[in-house]
Write a protein that holds these residues in place. Structure first.
Motif, short mmCIF file in Angstrom:
data_model
loop_
_atom_site.label_atom_id
_atom_site.label_comp_id
_atom_site.label_asym_id
_atom_site.label_seq_id
_atom_site.Cartn_x
_atom_site.Cartn_y
_atom_site.Cartn_z
N HIS A 1 0.83 -1.20 0.00
CA HIS A 1 0.00 0.00 0.00
C HIS A 1 0.88 1.26 0.00
O HIS A 1 0.61 2.21 -0.75
CB HIS A 1 -0.91 0.01 1.23
N HIS A 2 1.89 1.26 0.85
CA HIS A 2 2.78 2.43 0.91
C HIS A 2 3.49 2.62 -0.42
O HIS A 2 3.67 3.76 -0.89
CB HIS A 2 3.82 2.23 2.02
N LEU A 3 3.90 1.52 -1.05
CA LEU A 3 4.59 1.58 -2.34
C LEU A 3 3.66 2.17 -3.41
O LEU A 3 4.07 3.05 -4.18
CB LEU A 3 5.05 0.18 -2.74
N MET A 4 2.43 1.71 -3.45
CA MET A 4 1.47 2.17 -4.44
C MET A 4 1.15 3.66 -4.26
O MET A 4 1.10 4.42 -5.23
CB MET A 4 0.18 1.34 -4.35
N CYS A 5 0.97 4.08 -3.01
CA CYS A 5 0.70 5.50 -2.72
C CYS A 5 1.87 6.37 -3.18
O CYS A 5 1.67 7.44 -3.77
CB CYS A 5 0.47 5.70 -1.23
N SER B 1 10.76 11.28 18.50
CA SER B 1 11.80 12.29 18.69
C SER B 1 12.49 12.59 17.35
O SER B 1 12.48 11.76 16.44
CB SER B 1 12.85 11.79 19.69
N PRO B 2 13.12 13.78 17.21
CA PRO B 2 13.85 14.10 15.98
C PRO B 2 14.91 13.05 15.63
O PRO B 2 15.12 12.75 14.45
CB PRO B 2 14.50 15.45 16.31
N LEU B 3 15.56 12.48 16.63
CA LEU B 3 16.59 11.47 16.39
C LEU B 3 16.01 10.23 15.71
O LEU B 3 16.62 9.64 14.82
CB LEU B 3 17.27 11.09 17.71
N HIS B 4 14.82 9.83 16.13
CA HIS B 4 14.15 8.69 15.50
C HIS B 4 13.85 8.98 14.04
O HIS B 4 14.10 8.15 13.16
CB HIS B 4 12.84 8.36 16.23
N TYR B 5 13.32 10.17 13.75
CA TYR B 5 12.99 10.54 12.37
C TYR B 5 14.26 10.61 11.51
O TYR B 5 14.25 10.20 10.35
CB TYR B 5 12.25 11.87 12.33
N ILE B 6 15.34 11.14 12.08
CA ILE B 6 16.61 11.22 11.35
C ILE B 6 17.11 9.83 10.99
O ILE B 6 17.51 9.57 9.84
CB ILE B 6 17.66 11.99 12.18
N ALA B 7 17.11 8.92 11.95
CA ALA B 7 17.60 7.56 11.71
C ALA B 7 16.76 6.85 10.64
O ALA B 7 17.30 6.19 9.73
CB ALA B 7 17.58 6.75 13.01
N MET B 8 15.45 6.98 10.73
CA MET B 8 14.56 6.32 9.76
C MET B 8 14.67 6.94 8.37
O MET B 8 14.72 6.24 7.36
CB MET B 8 13.11 6.40 10.25
N ALA B 9 14.72 8.27 8.32
CA ALA B 9 14.81 8.96 7.03
C ALA B 9 16.15 8.68 6.35
O ALA B 9 16.20 8.41 5.14
CB ALA B 9 14.64 10.47 7.23
N ALA B 10 17.24 8.73 7.11
CA ALA B 10 18.57 8.47 6.55
C ALA B 10 18.68 7.04 6.03
O ALA B 10 19.20 6.80 4.93
CB ALA B 10 19.65 8.74 7.60
N SER B 11 18.20 6.08 6.80
CA SER B 11 18.26 4.68 6.38
C SER B 11 17.46 4.44 5.11
O SER B 11 17.92 3.77 4.18
CB SER B 11 17.72 3.77 7.50
N SER B 12 16.25 4.99 5.05
CA SER B 12 15.41 4.79 3.88
C SER B 12 16.02 5.45 2.64
O SER B 12 15.92 4.94 1.53
CB SER B 12 14.00 5.34 4.13
N LYS B 13 16.69 6.60 2.84
CA LYS B 13 17.30 7.31 1.71
C LYS B 13 18.49 6.55 1.15
O LYS B 13 18.65 6.47 -0.07
CB LYS B 13 17.73 8.71 2.14
N GLY C 1 11.46 7.48 -4.88
CA GLY C 1 10.62 7.96 -3.79
C GLY C 1 9.74 6.87 -3.21
O GLY C 1 9.49 6.84 -2.01
N ALA C 2 9.30 5.96 -4.09
CA ALA C 2 8.44 4.87 -3.63
C ALA C 2 9.19 3.96 -2.66
O ALA C 2 8.67 3.58 -1.61
CB ALA C 2 7.93 4.06 -4.83
N ALA D 1 1.82 9.20 -6.12
CA ALA D 1 2.12 10.58 -5.70
C ALA D 1 3.33 11.11 -6.46
O ALA D 1 3.36 12.29 -6.86
CB ALA D 1 2.38 10.62 -4.20
N GLY D 2 4.33 10.26 -6.69
CA GLY D 2 5.52 10.66 -7.42
C GLY D 2 5.23 11.04 -8.86
O GLY D 2 5.75 12.03 -9.38
N ALA D 3 4.38 10.26 -9.52
CA ALA D 3 4.03 10.54 -10.92
C ALA D 3 3.27 11.86 -11.03
O ALA D 3 3.53 12.67 -11.94
CB ALA D 3 3.19 9.39 -11.48
#
Length: 306
Positions: free
Chosen positions: A121-125, A221-233, A194-195, A129-131
């Motif tokens: 579902h997340h992939l499809m969204c 916390s900001p640290l959690h978001y940083i870790a998740m965002a960096a890993s996904s990127k 992005g997907a 959204a990217g297109a």
């Protein structure tokens, strides 16, 4: 899958638009771009070097050499060449991406933001959204790419843009709709980037909340978001970087490629597989902190506006 077909096959998701996602996305994108633009400029200049020499342009041996050469030959201000287009493009892209993505996600959740969705579902969204986002913003990215590159004196005046407005006007006047959507096909392929990023980010967030028995809407916390965002990127960049090289070369005015196949073939022929990863070090140095800043700002602004 009937519900998914209804959401993705119609405009019903538009009823779920939440403008706080647009505002938060724009805030995150603009903040990150202002702080990291020089890395993006260096990445682009490395990406368009085609292995045969670059004519009147300086040839760079790597990110550090590029940084030093630009400072020495062009001055510190040139590190922000094309920044206006980049800020406009990034702000619009992140804002629209979060805007459309969350609208479709909210539709699938039937209005309950604590309902857990699958990775598919997340992939499809994210793909959808990217297109939509790319269709709106591609002309800005064409101008931004050309502004970041050094234009040879032999180029006609209308190909040397003074700014975003001047670039868009000249692009439309001299190249029309086709010019505005140069690089659109590889860009469309690039929505997979992005997907993958959003899917990994959402899955990490979901795993963390489930592990600690927290609602999905919990403010972390900001640290959690940083870790998740960096890993996904990092995962997304590693998987999809070649399309960025191909897209940049198609949008470059001084290298003439007849199309997608010609760009791929000539890159491989002259530079091998490594040619498709030119500038990836500079790109990671830019995108990992940029996306971390973007998601931290987005999550906090979104929560404040909720």
């Amino acid at each position: 899958m009937a519900k998914e077909a209804e959401v993705f096959g119609s405009l019903s998701f538009l009823s779920q638009l939440r403008y706080r996602h647009l505002v938060a996305g724009v805030a995150g994108g603009v903040t990150a771009t202002l702080l990291t633009h020089p890395f993006d400029l260096i990445k682009l200049r490395l990406a368009v070097q085609d292995g045969k020499g670059t004519g009147e342009r300086t040839s760079y041996r790597g990110p550090i050499h590029a940084f030093r050469s630009i400072l020495r030959e062009e001055g510190v201000r040139q590190l922000y060449r094309g920044a206006s287009a980049n800020v406009a493009g990034s702000g619009a892209s992140w804002g629209l991406y979060f805007f459309f993505y969350n609208a479709m996600k909210f539709s699938l959740q039937e209005g309950d933001i604590d309902v857990s969705l699958s990775a598919l579902h997340h992939l499809m969204c994210a793909v959808f959204a990217g297109a939509l986002t790319l269709t709106v913003t591609n002309p800005i990215w064409v101008v931004k790419t050309r502004m970041c590159l050094v234009s040879s004196p032999s180029l006609p005046r209308h190909m040397r843009y003074r700014g975003l407005r001047d670039g868009l006007a000249n692009l439309w006047r001299h190249e029309g709709l086709r010019g505005m959507y140069t690089g659109y096909v590889p860009g469309l392929i690039g929505t997979s980037h992005g997907a993958i990023q959003f899917m990994v980010y959402e899955e990490l967030k979901k795993f963390y909340c489930h592990h600690y028995n927290l609602p999905l809407s919990t403010q972390l916390s900001p640290l959690h978001y940083i870790a998740m965002a960096a890993s996904s990127k990092v995962v997304a960049v590693t998987a999809t970087y070649p399309y960025q090289v191909i897209r940049a070369r198609l949008q470059d005015q001084e290298q003439r490629y007849s199309g997608l196949r010609d760009t791929i073939w000539r890159t491989y022929r002259h530079e091998g597989v490594r040619g498709f990863y030119k500038g990836i070090t500079a790109n990671l140095a830019k995108v990992v902190p940029a996306v971390s800043i973007t998601f931290v700002v987005y999550e906090n602004v979104s929560a404040a506006l909720r």
